[in-house]
Motif scaffolding. Sequence first.
Motif, short mmCIF file in Angstrom:
data_model
loop_
_atom_site.label_atom_id
_atom_site.label_comp_id
_atom_site.label_asym_id
_atom_site.label_seq_id
_atom_site.Cartn_x
_atom_site.Cartn_y
_atom_site.Cartn_z
N ARG A 1 42.06 -27.50 42.79
CA ARG A 1 42.43 -28.62 41.91
C ARG A 1 41.77 -28.52 40.53
O ARG A 1 41.79 -29.47 39.76
N GLN A 2 41.17 -27.37 40.21
CA GLN A 2 40.54 -27.18 38.90
C GLN A 2 41.53 -27.46 37.78
O GLN A 2 42.70 -27.06 37.84
N GLN A 3 41.05 -28.14 36.74
CA GLN A 3 41.88 -28.43 35.58
C GLN A 3 41.15 -27.98 34.31
O GLN A 3 39.93 -28.05 34.22
N ASP A 4 41.92 -27.52 33.33
CA ASP A 4 41.33 -27.12 32.06
C ASP A 4 40.71 -28.32 31.35
O ASP A 4 41.12 -29.46 31.55
N GLY B 1 47.13 -22.55 33.56
CA GLY B 1 46.35 -23.01 32.42
C GLY B 1 46.07 -21.89 31.43
O GLY B 1 46.63 -20.79 31.52
N CYS C 1 39.65 -22.97 30.17
CA CYS C 1 38.99 -22.99 31.47
C CYS C 1 37.73 -23.85 31.39
O CYS C 1 36.93 -23.70 30.46
N ARG D 1 41.63 -19.43 45.86
CA ARG D 1 41.56 -20.84 45.44
C ARG D 1 41.24 -21.67 46.67
O ARG D 1 41.86 -21.52 47.72
N LEU E 1 50.24 -25.42 41.92
CA LEU E 1 49.14 -25.83 41.07
C LEU E 1 49.59 -25.70 39.63
O LEU E 1 49.78 -24.58 39.13
N ASN E 2 49.78 -26.82 38.98
CA ASN E 2 50.30 -26.82 37.60
C ASN E 2 51.58 -26.00 37.49
O ASN E 2 51.80 -25.26 36.54
N ALA F 1 36.60 -20.84 42.99
CA ALA F 1 37.29 -21.83 42.16
C ALA F 1 38.03 -22.85 43.03
O ALA F 1 38.69 -22.50 44.01
N THR G 1 42.31 -21.46 35.57
CA THR G 1 43.16 -22.51 36.13
C THR G 1 44.59 -21.99 36.25
O THR G 1 45.16 -21.50 35.27
#
Length: 627
Positions: free
Chosen positions: A204-207, A231, A212, A475, A497-498, A201, A228
């Motif tokens: 910087r993955q975003q929902d 998330g 997900c 990550r 991250l978030n 993963a 995420t």
Amino acid sequence: MRRKFRGNMIQKNLGANIWRNDRPVVRKRWMRTEAGLVVTMALFIFAGVVAGQPAVKLWPQLGDGITNHAGRLAMRCVVAGDGLTVTDTAWDSYQVAGCGKRWTFNMGAPMSVPLKNFTFPAAFAGLPINLTVEFYNPAKPWEVRENYQEIILLGGRQRIGLPDWFHVPTNRLAYDFDEGTWFPSGWTLPRGKYALWQGAAKARQQDRNGRCPMYDFGFTHVSPVAMTPGGDQGTRDRRAHLFGDNEWIPHDGARDAFSADPTDPKNWRIEPFHHWAERCAIIIPDFEAPNSHLWREHQYAAFRNLVDEVRARRPDVLFGCWGVGVVRGSFRIFDSIWDGKPTGVVDRKGAQQWREKYERPEADLHPVFERCHLNLGNPSVYWINNSKPSQLYAFVQEWEQGKRARPNVPNILSTWIQVEFVDGYPLSQYRFADAKGRLRNEGLKHQAPASSTYALSLFGHCVMDGLQCWEIGARYSEELADYSDWRVREQPPKHKLNGVETPVYYYLKYFGFYNYHVLGMWQAARNKDIIEAATSWEMPELWTSRNRIWRTGDERYPSYASLNKEPLVRAKLSSDGRTLLVIACNPHNQGVEQVRIRLPGRSTEYSFELVGDFPIIQRFQALAGGN
């Protein structure tokens, strides 16, 4: 799974720039005109290849070529202006004393000529290829001393039938199918198919749409460690998780060693199984450390009791073990068997022995699956070392044999985007400068080629029950400043991250070919009308331009197809019998091959072309009820 450390896991696959299917149309009437027009036509075709897209080196991206730990340039491929002619400029200058030198592309057999001014056929335009150089013992060619790999996207536009919009990244290390709107989203796999995501993963993955992003791209189940950070965490019915044997067997992290005998049932902790079964619909413990191949009755009984207790508390959980399929695994070369043991000899006798396993599938039930009440198969089908084209055939046979033995049990193949190294195959040396200019030495495993990734995804999600993408749950970052060396206990940097502080690890290797994995899933989704139909997948009879003989009867089976170096093909009719869906791949093919197939007992032939070891999925109009 073998014990995988982050330093060796830094490899994933994605891909290339935007390609189109359009190709210059050659009309027969042109050929009837004067020679000048023929020349013009040929120039037009050549110009189309060059204009489509220049060749791009997908890996390495930190320097021009690969430098080994001693600081010597070991491999450096350049591509000529035609986009198809490749030269390793270190072919003559870098040698290893006492060793022979050879090269391969993708997972094929070694090539017979040096990697100098080698021109791939025009049909390879726009395709990514893995080029591997090996230094080996001439007296024992299977003994490899050193190996190096570069990944190149050949120039031009692809012509193998991929969607016009499909691409792989050319200026980054991560996959990008989940970014933006270029890759179709919101689709689902055919009924009864599984796609498990525990891949590498992105940090910087975003929902997407409040969940997900992997759920938008066909994945049926996602691991909690791949959600995420900060998330949505999904719901239990859409989660699956593979957890390490160091979670359920006492382990000393400081020494990276088990602190108790992993084979002794007294040391098996049931709490992690209950924990994950409460959170996930599918649980898969890593199953290497207990050495189940040496178990005695008390160990089988103890693990069976553990499985029974977990399933009694959560009757709906699918419980499998990593590496334990419905049937036993194999060396995946279809070698002949003597006195119950593999000989390493690949011949017609061996091909027939493996073909006969289809008639006695239960004879090969995996003892842990058979005796410990598992209700999920999870065979490990990692690509091994290099130059083993027989593997895809064996993966398909292992699943088909297991499905005959236990037709109602899901048998989800566990895959890895890297190539696993076994039997002393050495890690690949790689030296680079980090963000501060400090020279670093890494030992890496190679990438699974795009062709292999795509082929396994097509067969896995169309024909088989589905696939699992596995990774350790870290990550990953594409910023060189985030590199750390686990071997000297360097702590990974942490980023918020978030709002969640999370350690991140630099990709280092190319993960772009995950785009091909998801492309195979998308192809399954768009052909779900045939895949879901109450018709069977068939092994068609086939003819190839290489061998020019029709293969019928036993010679349609995987072991014979691999022995003859011919395509692996599966075909399925629509419910009304008017459309035939065909999936085909020849891992042995190093050129362009013409193939004709027909269903057993029928005379209608269907023709297609295979380029190298890249697969095809294609529909043909069929005569309903005809021959």
